[in-house]
Design an enzyme around this catalytic site. Structure first.
Site, PDB file in Angstrom:
ATOM      1  N   LYS A  92       2.658   6.904   4.790  1.00 32.74           N
ATOM      2  CA  LYS A  92       1.828   5.734   4.457  1.00 32.74           C
ATOM      3  C   LYS A  92       2.490   4.427   4.865  1.00 32.74           C
ATOM      4  O   LYS A  92       3.700   4.248   4.695  1.00 32.74           O
ATOM      5  CB  LYS A  92       1.589   5.724   2.937  1.00 32.74           C
ATOM      6  N   SER A 110       0.804  -1.229   0.000  1.00 34.85           N
ATOM      7  CA  SER A 110       0.000   0.000   0.000  1.00 34.85           C
ATOM      8  C   SER A 110       0.834   1.276   0.000  1.00 34.85           C
ATOM      9  O   SER A 110       0.277   2.364  -0.168  1.00 34.85           O
ATOM     10  CB  SER A 110      -0.928   0.008   1.215  1.00 34.85           C
ATOM     11  N   LYS A 145       0.333   3.398  -2.927  1.00 39.22           N
ATOM     12  CA  LYS A 145      -0.822   4.303  -2.981  1.00 39.22           C
ATOM     13  C   LYS A 145      -0.378   5.764  -2.972  1.00 39.22           C
ATOM     14  O   LYS A 145      -1.161   6.649  -3.358  1.00 39.22           O
ATOM     15  CB  LYS A 145      -1.760   4.039  -1.808  1.00 39.22           C
ATOM     16  N   SER A 169      -6.483   3.640   4.015  1.00 43.40           N
ATOM     17  CA  SER A 169      -5.778   2.774   3.065  1.00 43.40           C
ATOM     18  C   SER A 169      -6.747   1.954   2.213  1.00 43.40           C
ATOM     19  O   SER A 169      -6.492   0.786   1.881  1.00 43.40           O
ATOM     20  CB  SER A 169      -4.798   1.843   3.788  1.00 43.40           C
TER      21      SER A 169
END
Length: 392
Positions: free
Chosen positions: A231, A69, A72, A129
């Site tokens: 993140k 992730s 992202k 997320s």
């Protein structure tokens, strides 16, 4: 002509009198040694000072890896860019497809055949997320997730991320969806530097959508250490990772860790290394543009010397202990022959310290130096040959 080396320590020399805080940086310089004194359990790691670009720690930083992730961040970048250029607004809404609604993994819990605002979708991606939120964005802005992923890769190349390749908008496992720790750091820097208006979303600790409240997964946000983004990531292949950034007293550190064993280790290791980066290293402002660093002797000019300066304000990052032994010297071929044009590189400033990569910065003339008439040139040449260079 002979080579002249004007060596000066920061504690005792003429240079020391102008080593005062300037709080501005020469961003092109990565001026600190790679840290060899600390280890990390992370499989890949990259830590640097955003102000100077100085690398504090790197471990397998250029190896391709499954970013989970953390990729992202590129999806978010694409949205931020559209917002900044004005082709998209936070209050705009995007439709939720069945594909987005059905997507597994971490979710924002959007409902099929509804529309969700860009503002909520961003928080669904950054705070929660949400894979479903990423697909809504990808389809809404790119037509399809596949087309959006191609656009992500293309934009990444333009940002200097030569190795990153995206095959989806979520970080969902794919053998060809790859990034490096260094390029995640580059991306984080762009998000912070290019989109200050929207970057503040990364610091939000919770977000509620569809009556479901979820907390931000970034463990450093819950520490009192200046962290304000970015993140986390986790898949079975990638392990646990984090891209984080913290700012203290105007100094910003970006940290990338990947391949840790569990969430607890990710939290402990990221906090430990962030504290280490701030504790052991600091930024030292040396010169601002226009400061006279030294005066170079001139050969057959209408003046005997020419002042030298740096063209950009200069800050270096180094270990706090190494700072005590930092030295700076001016190196040039003496004397410098006239004519000299203002702004012409005449010498080099060489900065060094234990365990630090030597920094070499060009020094330029601050004024024009013309040649005098023939008679003056002849008498000056005779004086130089007979008596040597004058002492100023």
């Amino acid at each position: 002509m002979t080579e002249s080396v004007s060596a000066m320590t920061c504690r005792t020399s003429q240079l020391a009198r102008i080593f005062t805080p300037l709080f501005l940086t020469l961003l092109l310089l990565a001026t600190v040694a790679k840290a060899e004194t600390i280890e990390t359990a992370a499989r890949e790691a990259f830590i640097f000072d955003m102000n100077t670009g100085a690398v504090l720690l790197e471990k397998n930083a250029d190896d391709l890896m499954a970013p989970a992730s953390m990729s992202k961040l590129m999806t978010i970048y694409m949205v931020f860019e559209r917002l900044k250029e004005g082709s998209l607004k936070l209050e705009d809404t995007l439709p939720v497809s069945e594909k987005a609604w059905k997507k597994g993994g971490s979710k924002m819990f959007v409902e099929v055949d509804t529309r969700v605002s860009v503002s909520d979708l961003l928080r669904g991606i950054i705070v929660q997320s949400g894979n479903d939120a990423c697909i809504v964005v990808a389809e809404g802005l790119g037509g399809s997730e596949e087309a959006f992923a191609e656009a992500m890769t293309s934009r990444a190349r333009e940002l200097g991320m030569a190795k990153s390749t995206f095959h989806n908008a979520t970080g969902w496992p794919d053998p060809d969806h790859r990034m490096t720790a260094r390029e995640l750091g580059i991306l984080a820097k762009h998000l912070i530097q290019d989109f200050s208006k929207y970057y503040t979303i990364f610091a939000e600790k919770e977000f509620t959508f569809s009556d479901i409240k979820q907390g931000n997964r970034n463990p450093l946000l819950y520490k009192d250490n200046g962290t304000d983004g970015l993140k986390t990531g986790h898949t079975e292949e990638s392990g646990y990772g984090l891209v984080a950034s913290a700012e203290r007293d105007g100094r910003r550190i970006i940290l990338v860790l990947h391949g840790l064993d569990n969430a607890s280790e990710r939290s402990r290791e990221s906090e430990r290394l962030m504290e280490w980066a701030f504790r052991e290293y600091n930024n030292y402002a040396l010169f601002k543009a226009g400061d006279v660093v030294d005066n170079a002797r001139v050969w057959l000019g209408d003046k005997d010397t020419v002042p030298l300066t740096v063209e950009e304000e200069l800050t270096v990052t180094m270990n706090r202990q190494a700072r005590k032994s930092m030295t700076a010297k001016v190196v040039y071929n003496e004397p410098v022959p006239a004519p000299i044009i203002k702004g012409t590189p005449v010498a080099q400033l060489v900065i060094s310290a234990p365990e630090m990569e030597t920094v070499t910065v060009p020094l330029v003339a601050t004024e024009d130096i013309a040649q005098p008439g023939l008679f003056k040139r002849l008498t000056s040449a005779i004086d130089y040959l007979v008596f040597g260079p004058s002492v100023n």
